[in-house]
Design a protein around this motif. Structure first.
Motif, PDB file in Angstrom:
ATOM      1  N   LEU A  91      28.460  82.989   9.751  1.00 48.53           N
ATOM      2  CA  LEU A  91      28.133  82.181  10.915  1.00 48.53           C
ATOM      3  C   LEU A  91      27.398  80.941  10.415  1.00 48.53           C
ATOM      4  CD1 LEU A  91      27.937  81.769  13.993  1.00 48.53           C
ATOM      5  CD2 LEU A  91      25.802  83.090  13.938  1.00 48.53           C
ATOM      6  N   ALA A  92      28.129  79.852  10.266  1.00 48.30           N
ATOM      7  CA  ALA A  92      27.539  78.628   9.712  1.00 48.30           C
ATOM      8  C   ALA A  92      28.522  77.480   9.876  1.00 48.30           C
ATOM      9  CB  ALA A  92      27.211  78.810   8.228  1.00 48.30           C
ATOM     10  N   SER A  93      27.992  76.272   9.844  1.00 44.96           N
ATOM     11  CA  SER A  93      28.820  75.076   9.853  1.00 44.96           C
ATOM     12  C   SER A  93      29.456  74.885   8.486  1.00 44.96           C
ATOM     13  CB  SER A  93      27.965  73.852  10.185  1.00 44.96           C
ATOM     14  OG  SER A  93      28.653  72.657   9.889  1.00 44.96           O
ATOM     15  N   TYR A  94      30.586  74.214   8.459  1.00 47.24           N
ATOM     16  CA  TYR A  94      31.261  73.996   7.173  1.00 47.24           C
ATOM     17  C   TYR A  94      30.474  73.080   6.238  1.00 47.24           C
ATOM     18  CZ  TYR A  94      33.248  69.920   9.699  1.00 47.24           C
ATOM     19  OH  TYR A  94      33.437  68.779  10.442  1.00 47.24           O
ATOM     20  N   GLU A  95      29.499  72.342   6.764  1.00 48.97           N
ATOM     21  CA  GLU A  95      28.690  71.524   5.862  1.00 48.97           C
ATOM     22  C   GLU A  95      27.736  72.395   5.025  1.00 48.97           C
ATOM     23  OE1 GLU A  95      25.837  68.728   7.371  1.00 48.97           O
ATOM     24  OE2 GLU A  95      25.461  69.912   9.179  1.00 48.97           O
ATOM     25  N   GLN A  96      27.646  73.683   5.356  1.00 50.13           N
ATOM     26  CA  GLN A  96      26.812  74.613   4.597  1.00 50.13           C
ATOM     27  C   GLN A  96      27.628  75.416   3.584  1.00 50.13           C
ATOM     28  OE1 GLN A  96      25.273  76.241   8.439  1.00 50.13           O
ATOM     29  NE2 GLN A  96      23.264  75.959   7.508  1.00 50.13           N
ATOM     30  N   ALA A  97      28.765  74.872   3.185  1.00 50.58           N
ATOM     31  CA  ALA A  97      29.647  75.577   2.260  1.00 50.58           C
ATOM     32  C   ALA A  97      28.964  75.904   0.941  1.00 50.58           C
ATOM     33  CB  ALA A  97      30.905  74.748   2.007  1.00 50.58           C
ATOM     34  N   ALA A  98      28.135  74.987   0.443  1.00 48.14           N
ATOM     35  CA  ALA A  98      27.466  75.227  -0.842  1.00 48.14           C
ATOM     36  C   ALA A  98      26.577  76.466  -0.773  1.00 48.14           C
ATOM     37  CB  ALA A  98      26.653  74.001  -1.248  1.00 48.14           C
ATOM     38  N   LYS A  99      25.892  76.660   0.354  1.00 43.55           N
ATOM     39  CA  LYS A  99      25.039  77.841   0.515  1.00 43.55           C
ATOM     40  C   LYS A  99      25.882  79.115   0.557  1.00 43.55           C
ATOM     41  CE  LYS A  99      21.256  75.504   2.926  1.00 43.55           C
ATOM     42  NZ  LYS A  99      20.437  75.451   4.166  1.00 43.55           N
ATOM     43  N   ALA A 100      27.050  79.028   1.170  1.00 48.81           N
ATOM     44  CA  ALA A 100      27.937  80.197   1.206  1.00 48.81           C
ATOM     45  C   ALA A 100      28.409  80.551  -0.199  1.00 48.81           C
ATOM     46  CB  ALA A 100      29.127  79.920   2.121  1.00 48.81           C
ATOM     47  N   LEU A 101      28.739  79.542  -0.995  1.00 48.65           N
ATOM     48  CA  LEU A 101      29.148  79.795  -2.377  1.00 48.65           C
ATOM     49  C   LEU A 101      28.029  80.466  -3.161  1.00 48.65           C
ATOM     50  CD1 LEU A 101      30.996  76.439  -3.135  1.00 48.65           C
ATOM     51  CD2 LEU A 101      32.057  78.701  -3.075  1.00 48.65           C
ATOM     52  N   GLU A 102      26.798  80.040  -2.908  1.00 47.25           N
ATOM     53  CA  GLU A 102      25.645  80.615  -3.625  1.00 47.25           C
ATOM     54  C   GLU A 102      25.510  82.104  -3.366  1.00 47.25           C
ATOM     55  OE1 GLU A 102      22.228  78.410  -2.465  1.00 47.25           O
ATOM     56  OE2 GLU A 102      22.848  76.562  -3.503  1.00 47.25           O
ATOM     57  N   GLN A 103      25.952  82.572  -2.192  1.00 50.01           N
ATOM     58  CA  GLN A 103      25.854  83.997  -1.874  1.00 50.01           C
ATOM     59  C   GLN A 103      26.649  84.846  -2.858  1.00 50.01           C
ATOM     60  OE1 GLN A 103      23.951  85.348   0.753  1.00 50.01           O
ATOM     61  NE2 GLN A 103      23.170  83.248   0.785  1.00 50.01           N
ATOM     62  N   PHE A 104      27.625  84.232  -3.514  1.00 51.32           N
ATOM     63  CA  PHE A 104      28.462  84.949  -4.482  1.00 51.32           C
ATOM     64  C   PHE A 104      28.236  84.430  -5.902  1.00 51.32           C
ATOM     65  CE2 PHE A 104      30.689  84.878  -0.390  1.00 51.32           C
ATOM     66  CZ  PHE A 104      30.827  86.239  -0.161  1.00 51.32           C
ATOM     67  N   ASP A 105      27.116  83.734  -6.084  1.00 51.14           N
ATOM     68  CA  ASP A 105      26.798  83.151  -7.402  1.00 51.14           C
ATOM     69  C   ASP A 105      27.914  82.227  -7.878  1.00 51.14           C
ATOM     70  OD1 ASP A 105      24.316  84.468  -7.637  1.00 51.14           O
ATOM     71  OD2 ASP A 105      25.290  86.279  -8.364  1.00 51.14           O
ATOM     72  N   LEU A 106      28.514  81.519  -6.946  1.00 53.06           N
ATOM     73  CA  LEU A 106      29.567  80.561  -7.268  1.00 53.06           C
ATOM     74  C   LEU A 106      29.034  79.140  -7.099  1.00 53.06           C
ATOM     75  CD1 LEU A 106      32.492  82.247  -5.293  1.00 53.06           C
ATOM     76  CD2 LEU A 106      32.224  82.216  -7.782  1.00 53.06           C
ATOM     77  N   THR A 107      29.557  78.225  -7.877  1.00 50.11           N
ATOM     78  CA  THR A 107      29.131  76.831  -7.781  1.00 50.11           C
ATOM     79  C   THR A 107      30.230  75.915  -7.243  1.00 50.11           C
ATOM     80  OG1 THR A 107      29.780  76.433 -10.084  1.00 50.11           O
ATOM     81  CG2 THR A 107      27.477  77.072  -9.664  1.00 50.11           C
ATOM     82  N   SER A 108      31.473  76.413  -7.203  1.00 54.58           N
ATOM     83  CA  SER A 108      32.563  75.554  -6.751  1.00 54.58           C
ATOM     84  C   SER A 108      33.699  76.379  -6.177  1.00 54.58           C
ATOM     85  CB  SER A 108      33.082  74.678  -7.894  1.00 54.58           C
ATOM     86  OG  SER A 108      33.623  75.484  -8.930  1.00 54.58           O
TER      87      SER A 108
END
Length: 307
Positions: A91-108
């Motif tokens: 549940l988040a805006s697409y501008e928060q994509a970087a934070k979503a990636l961080e949840q999986f220890d991903l950077t890109s």
């Protein structure tokens, strides 16, 4: 999704994804992706149609699709569903994509899809006010738990601010006439609070067009929805930051539904040398798709690749 308004008979219980074949091609086809994508962001998850198609097209247990959506109703529906374990929806805006990636220890990510606009489910929800053919509270928020509803937004702004927003975001020529009528109702201690009240003002203020396909409230509702949800601001910030989230060769696939969105996407892709534009002109839905899904008729798809 689509910003096109629907007549009641068009509102389905199941949302139909726009330009699905084109999205799969630009994200997963070997002609575009030299290596199969492993991380894909569906920034406007909605009914999940694009995500499902991408998961079907991309093989491998290590593939991850991250869905984002601002609408709590989407999250509630996802929690009640069984779906591919390779999919996670936030549940988040697409501008928060970087934070979503961080949840999986991903950077890109290897690809990101944005399908801007409204889903059939949102249009059908009488409590949201998105469809001007169905009366209800004048809310217009994607996330009813945050921000202010359109009725309160109107009460908080003066005539000039309302007129400017309707003109800028809706490209409505009669914006000042509409704003004047809205403020007059407020002065009479009868502030606009429902869909029908605003529709009636639009009917009185916007002359009948020779193009009968355009409802007199179309542009005003679009403008207020954009203002209430900060849609263009979020899109601009996302396009500014997205190259930092994309791996080299990663594709950004964006479907827009009106000229304001499309102009922002076109200029961002063209003016940022981190992007390689893959679609010199926007792609449009096929005649067959428009015949089966009327809301796709105004869609424009643009793609850029991270250098």
């Amino acid at each position: 999704m689509s910003n096109e308004e629907a007549e009641p008979s068009e509102i389905d219980t199941c949302h139909v994804s726009v330009m699905p074949d084109e999205v799969v091609y630009w994200v997963a086809n070997p002609e575009v992706a030299q290596t199969p994508p492993k991380v894909v962001i569906d920034g406007t998850y909605g009914g999940g149609g694009h995500s499902r198609l991408l998961l079907e097209a991309i093989e491998g247990a290590d593939v991850r699709v991250i869905g984002l959506d601002r609408d709590p109703a989407v999250s509630a529906r996802v929690e009640s569903e069984t779906h591919d374990p390779r999919l996670t929806v936030f549940l988040a805006s697409y501008e928060q994509a970087a934070k979503a990636l961080e949840q999986f220890d991903l950077t890109s990510a290897d690809a990101m899809v944005l399908d801007l606009g409204l889903s059939s489910d949102q249009l059908a929800d009488r409590n949201r006010g998105f469809s001007y053919t169905v009366d209800g509270p004048l809310d217009l928020r994607f996330d009813p738990e945050n921000g202010v509803p359109a009725s309160r937004w109107l009460a908080q702004h003066d005539e000039k601010q309302i007129a400017d927003a309707i003109y800028q975001y809706g490209e409505e020529r009669f914006s000042r006439r509409i704003a004047r009528a809205i403020v007059a109702k407020q002065r009479e201690r009868q502030p606009i609070s429902t869909v029908n009240e605003l529709v009636e003002i639009c009917r009185r203020c916007v002359p009948r067009s020779r193009n009968h396909d355009i409802h007199p409230a179309t542009r005003t509702f679009q403008a207020l929805r954009i203002a209430v949800n900060d849609e263009l601001g979020i899109l601009e910030r996302t396009l500014r930051d997205a190259p930092d989230w994309m791996s080299p060769g990663g594709r950004m696939v964006i479907i827009s539904f009106h000229s304001l969105e499309d102009r922002i996407v076109k200029n961002a892709f063209r003016d940022d040398d981190r992007w390689e534009v893959l679609t010199k002109k926007p792609l449009r839905p096929t005649e067959s798709e428009v015949a089966h899904n009327a809301r796709s008729r105004s869609a424009k798809l643009r793609v850029a690749r991270r250098r």
